[in-house]
Design a protein around this motif. Structure first.
Motif, PDB file in Angstrom:
ATOM      1  N   ARG A  18      39.802  47.757  19.742  1.00  0.00           N
ATOM      2  CA  ARG A  18      39.237  48.862  18.949  1.00  0.00           C
ATOM      3  C   ARG A  18      37.722  48.889  19.072  1.00  0.00           C
ATOM      4  NH1 ARG A  18      43.137  47.145  15.303  1.00  0.00           N
ATOM      5  NH2 ARG A  18      41.606  46.056  14.046  1.00  0.00           N
ATOM      6  N   LEU A  19      37.088  47.714  19.059  1.00  0.00           N
ATOM      7  CA  LEU A  19      35.634  47.644  19.199  1.00  0.00           C
ATOM      8  C   LEU A  19      35.209  48.162  20.567  1.00  0.00           C
ATOM      9  CD1 LEU A  19      32.826  46.888  18.210  1.00  0.00           C
ATOM     10  CD2 LEU A  19      33.265  44.549  19.003  1.00  0.00           C
ATOM     11  N   ILE A  20      35.896  47.774  21.606  1.00  0.00           N
ATOM     12  CA  ILE A  20      35.556  48.235  22.957  1.00  0.00           C
ATOM     13  C   ILE A  20      35.720  49.742  23.063  1.00  0.00           C
ATOM     14  CG2 ILE A  20      36.296  48.152  25.375  1.00  0.00           C
ATOM     15  CD1 ILE A  20      36.903  45.125  24.839  1.00  0.00           C
ATOM     16  N   LEU A  21      36.798  50.283  22.505  1.00  0.00           N
ATOM     17  CA  LEU A  21      37.002  51.729  22.533  1.00  0.00           C
ATOM     18  C   LEU A  21      35.876  52.442  21.785  1.00  0.00           C
ATOM     19  CD1 LEU A  21      38.733  54.178  23.258  1.00  0.00           C
ATOM     20  CD2 LEU A  21      40.014  53.777  21.139  1.00  0.00           C
ATOM     21  N   MET A  23      32.877  51.367  21.352  1.00  0.00           N
ATOM     22  CA  MET A  23      31.664  51.255  22.158  1.00  0.00           C
ATOM     23  C   MET A  23      31.671  52.262  23.303  1.00  0.00           C
ATOM     24  SD  MET A  23      31.304  47.091  22.176  1.00  0.00           S
ATOM     25  CE  MET A  23      30.000  47.055  23.383  1.00  0.00           C
ATOM     26  N   GLU A  24      32.813  52.466  23.936  1.00  0.00           N
ATOM     27  CA  GLU A  24      32.900  53.440  25.029  1.00  0.00           C
ATOM     28  C   GLU A  24      32.607  54.854  24.525  1.00  0.00           C
ATOM     29  OE1 GLU A  24      36.843  52.825  26.571  1.00  0.00           O
ATOM     30  OE2 GLU A  24      36.220  51.121  27.791  1.00  0.00           O
ATOM     31  N   ILE A  25      33.183  55.200  23.394  1.00  0.00           N
ATOM     32  CA  ILE A  25      32.984  56.542  22.820  1.00  0.00           C
ATOM     33  C   ILE A  25      31.515  56.755  22.473  1.00  0.00           C
ATOM     34  CG2 ILE A  25      33.472  57.987  20.794  1.00  0.00           C
ATOM     35  CD1 ILE A  25      36.332  56.726  20.873  1.00  0.00           C
ATOM     36  N   GLU A  26      30.925  55.794  21.783  1.00  0.00           N
ATOM     37  CA  GLU A  26      29.533  55.940  21.360  1.00  0.00           C
ATOM     38  C   GLU A  26      28.581  55.912  22.556  1.00  0.00           C
ATOM     39  OE1 GLU A  26      28.555  56.761  18.199  1.00  0.00           O
ATOM     40  OE2 GLU A  26      30.710  56.915  17.923  1.00  0.00           O
ATOM     41  N   THR A  27      28.897  55.135  23.580  1.00  0.00           N
ATOM     42  CA  THR A  27      28.059  55.111  24.785  1.00  0.00           C
ATOM     43  C   THR A  27      28.078  56.468  25.473  1.00  0.00           C
ATOM     44  OG1 THR A  27      28.396  52.747  25.080  1.00  0.00           O
ATOM     45  CG2 THR A  27      27.692  53.981  27.012  1.00  0.00           C
ATOM     46  N   ASN A  28      29.236  57.092  25.510  1.00  0.00           N
ATOM     47  CA  ASN A  28      29.311  58.431  26.107  1.00  0.00           C
ATOM     48  C   ASN A  28      28.504  59.443  25.302  1.00  0.00           C
ATOM     49  OD1 ASN A  28      30.854  57.717  28.330  1.00  0.00           O
ATOM     50  ND2 ASN A  28      32.780  58.026  27.261  1.00  0.00           N
ATOM     51  N   LYS A  29      28.530  59.321  23.978  1.00  0.00           N
ATOM     52  CA  LYS A  29      27.699  60.206  23.144  1.00  0.00           C
ATOM     53  C   LYS A  29      26.224  59.990  23.462  1.00  0.00           C
ATOM     54  CE  LYS A  29      30.678  60.384  19.052  1.00  0.00           C
ATOM     55  NZ  LYS A  29      30.760  59.983  17.635  1.00  0.00           N
ATOM     56  N   ALA A  51      19.852  52.657  18.353  1.00  0.00           N
ATOM     57  CA  ALA A  51      19.586  51.564  17.415  1.00  0.00           C
ATOM     58  C   ALA A  51      20.648  51.538  16.312  1.00  0.00           C
ATOM     59  CB  ALA A  51      18.192  51.705  16.822  1.00  0.00           C
ATOM     60  N   ASN A  52      20.980  52.708  15.777  1.00  0.00           N
ATOM     61  CA  ASN A  52      22.014  52.782  14.743  1.00  0.00           C
ATOM     62  C   ASN A  52      23.366  52.349  15.292  1.00  0.00           C
ATOM     63  OD1 ASN A  52      20.196  53.701  12.819  1.00  0.00           O
ATOM     64  ND2 ASN A  52      20.593  55.842  13.300  1.00  0.00           N
ATOM     65  N   TYR A  53      23.662  52.790  16.493  1.00  0.00           N
ATOM     66  CA  TYR A  53      24.916  52.440  17.153  1.00  0.00           C
ATOM     67  C   TYR A  53      25.016  50.928  17.347  1.00  0.00           C
ATOM     68  CZ  TYR A  53      27.474  51.471  21.513  1.00  0.00           C
ATOM     69  OH  TYR A  53      28.255  50.918  22.481  1.00  0.00           O
ATOM     70  N   LEU A  54      23.935  50.308  17.807  1.00  0.00           N
ATOM     71  CA  LEU A  54      23.955  48.866  18.034  1.00  0.00           C
ATOM     72  C   LEU A  54      24.139  48.096  16.727  1.00  0.00           C
ATOM     73  CD1 LEU A  54      21.224  48.537  20.792  1.00  0.00           C
ATOM     74  CD2 LEU A  54      23.704  48.307  21.066  1.00  0.00           C
ATOM     75  N   GLU A  55      23.542  48.588  15.653  1.00  0.00           N
ATOM     76  CA  GLU A  55      23.745  47.960  14.351  1.00  0.00           C
ATOM     77  C   GLU A  55      25.220  48.010  13.949  1.00  0.00           C
ATOM     78  OE1 GLU A  55      21.180  49.537  11.319  1.00  0.00           O
ATOM     79  OE2 GLU A  55      19.373  49.011  12.440  1.00  0.00           O
ATOM     80  N   GLU A  56      25.863  49.143  14.200  1.00  0.00           N
ATOM     81  CA  GLU A  56      27.283  49.276  13.881  1.00  0.00           C
ATOM     82  C   GLU A  56      28.127  48.343  14.736  1.00  0.00           C
ATOM     83  OE1 GLU A  56      28.930  53.234  13.535  1.00  0.00           O
ATOM     84  OE2 GLU A  56      26.960  54.005  13.017  1.00  0.00           O
ATOM     85  N   ILE A  58      27.214  45.517  16.097  1.00  0.00           N
ATOM     86  CA  ILE A  58      26.993  44.151  15.621  1.00  0.00           C
ATOM     87  C   ILE A  58      27.802  43.909  14.342  1.00  0.00           C
ATOM     88  CG2 ILE A  58      25.265  42.601  14.597  1.00  0.00           C
ATOM     89  CD1 ILE A  58      23.270  43.845  16.665  1.00  0.00           C
ATOM     90  N   GLY A  59      27.810  44.883  13.456  1.00  0.00           N
ATOM     91  CA  GLY A  59      28.593  44.754  12.227  1.00  0.00           C
ATOM     92  C   GLY A  59      30.076  44.601  12.505  1.00  0.00           C
ATOM     93  N   LYS A  60      30.592  45.407  13.429  1.00  0.00           N
ATOM     94  CA  LYS A  60      32.010  45.319  13.775  1.00  0.00           C
ATOM     95  C   LYS A  60      32.316  43.995  14.474  1.00  0.00           C
ATOM     96  CE  LYS A  60      32.639  50.309  14.145  1.00  0.00           C
ATOM     97  NZ  LYS A  60      33.518  50.536  13.027  1.00  0.00           N
ATOM     98  N   ALA A  61      31.417  43.528  15.327  1.00  0.00           N
ATOM     99  CA  ALA A  61      31.610  42.241  16.002  1.00  0.00           C
ATOM    100  C   ALA A  61      31.597  41.107  14.971  1.00  0.00           C
ATOM    101  CB  ALA A  61      30.534  42.029  17.065  1.00  0.00           C
ATOM    102  N   ASP A  62      30.729  41.202  13.976  1.00  0.00           N
ATOM    103  CA  ASP A  62      30.689  40.200  12.910  1.00  0.00           C
ATOM    104  C   ASP A  62      32.013  40.171  12.145  1.00  0.00           C
ATOM    105  OD1 ASP A  62      28.121  39.371  13.510  1.00  0.00           O
ATOM    106  OD2 ASP A  62      27.175  40.556  11.914  1.00  0.00           O
ATOM    107  N   GLU A  63      32.588  41.344  11.876  1.00  0.00           N
ATOM    108  CA  GLU A  63      33.874  41.413  11.179  1.00  0.00           C
ATOM    109  C   GLU A  63      34.965  40.721  12.000  1.00  0.00           C
ATOM    110  OE1 GLU A  63      34.829  45.486  10.282  1.00  0.00           O
ATOM    111  OE2 GLU A  63      32.956  45.783   9.206  1.00  0.00           O
ATOM    112  N   ILE A  64      34.977  40.962  13.300  1.00  0.00           N
ATOM    113  CA  ILE A  64      35.982  40.336  14.170  1.00  0.00           C
ATOM    114  C   ILE A  64      35.774  38.819  14.197  1.00  0.00           C
ATOM    115  CG2 ILE A  64      36.837  40.147  16.538  1.00  0.00           C
ATOM    116  CD1 ILE A  64      36.153  43.154  16.845  1.00  0.00           C
ATOM    117  N   ARG A  65      34.521  38.387  14.316  1.00  0.00           N
ATOM    118  CA  ARG A  65      34.230  36.953  14.303  1.00  0.00           C
ATOM    119  C   ARG A  65      34.718  36.321  13.007  1.00  0.00           C
ATOM    120  NH1 ARG A  65      28.675  36.346  13.324  1.00  0.00           N
ATOM    121  NH2 ARG A  65      29.452  36.539  11.216  1.00  0.00           N
ATOM    122  N   ASP A  66      34.448  36.981  11.873  1.00  0.00           N
ATOM    123  CA  ASP A  66      34.890  36.456  10.582  1.00  0.00           C
ATOM    124  C   ASP A  66      36.412  36.374  10.516  1.00  0.00           C
ATOM    125  OD1 ASP A  66      32.229  36.296   9.875  1.00  0.00           O
ATOM    126  OD2 ASP A  66      32.271  38.102   8.609  1.00  0.00           O
TER     127      ASP A  66
END
Length: 82
Positions: A18-21, A23-29, A51-56, A58-66
């Protein structure tokens, strides 16, 4: 029947996918914004979007790590056999 460990692994893999998907969507935007930028102000807006996208991300990656850390702790905990 799946073991709890295999169910957890599937859950973690789905979270990564889900995180990769996302990231792909936001990168295309972002690519679209940069392609449409015709001045410095628009480029600055694109960088702000990034910058906002990268913050999101990182937040999602932190959730997965947790999630993974919680699952590891649960799997290592002594099982109640009563």
């Amino acid at each position: 029947m799946m073991t709890p460990k295999s169910e957890i692994l599937i859950q973690e893999k789905q979270a990564f996918k889900r995180l990769i998907l996302y990231m792909e969507i936001e990168t295309n935007k972002l690519k679209s914004k940069v392609d449409l930028a015709d001045n410095r102000e628009m480029m600055a807006e694109s960088l702000n979007f990034m910058a906002n996208y990268l913050e999101e991300v990182i937040g999602k990656a932190d959730e997965i790590r947790d999630l993974i850390l919680e699952n590891n702790a649960r799997l290592k905990a002594p099982q109640d056999r009563s």
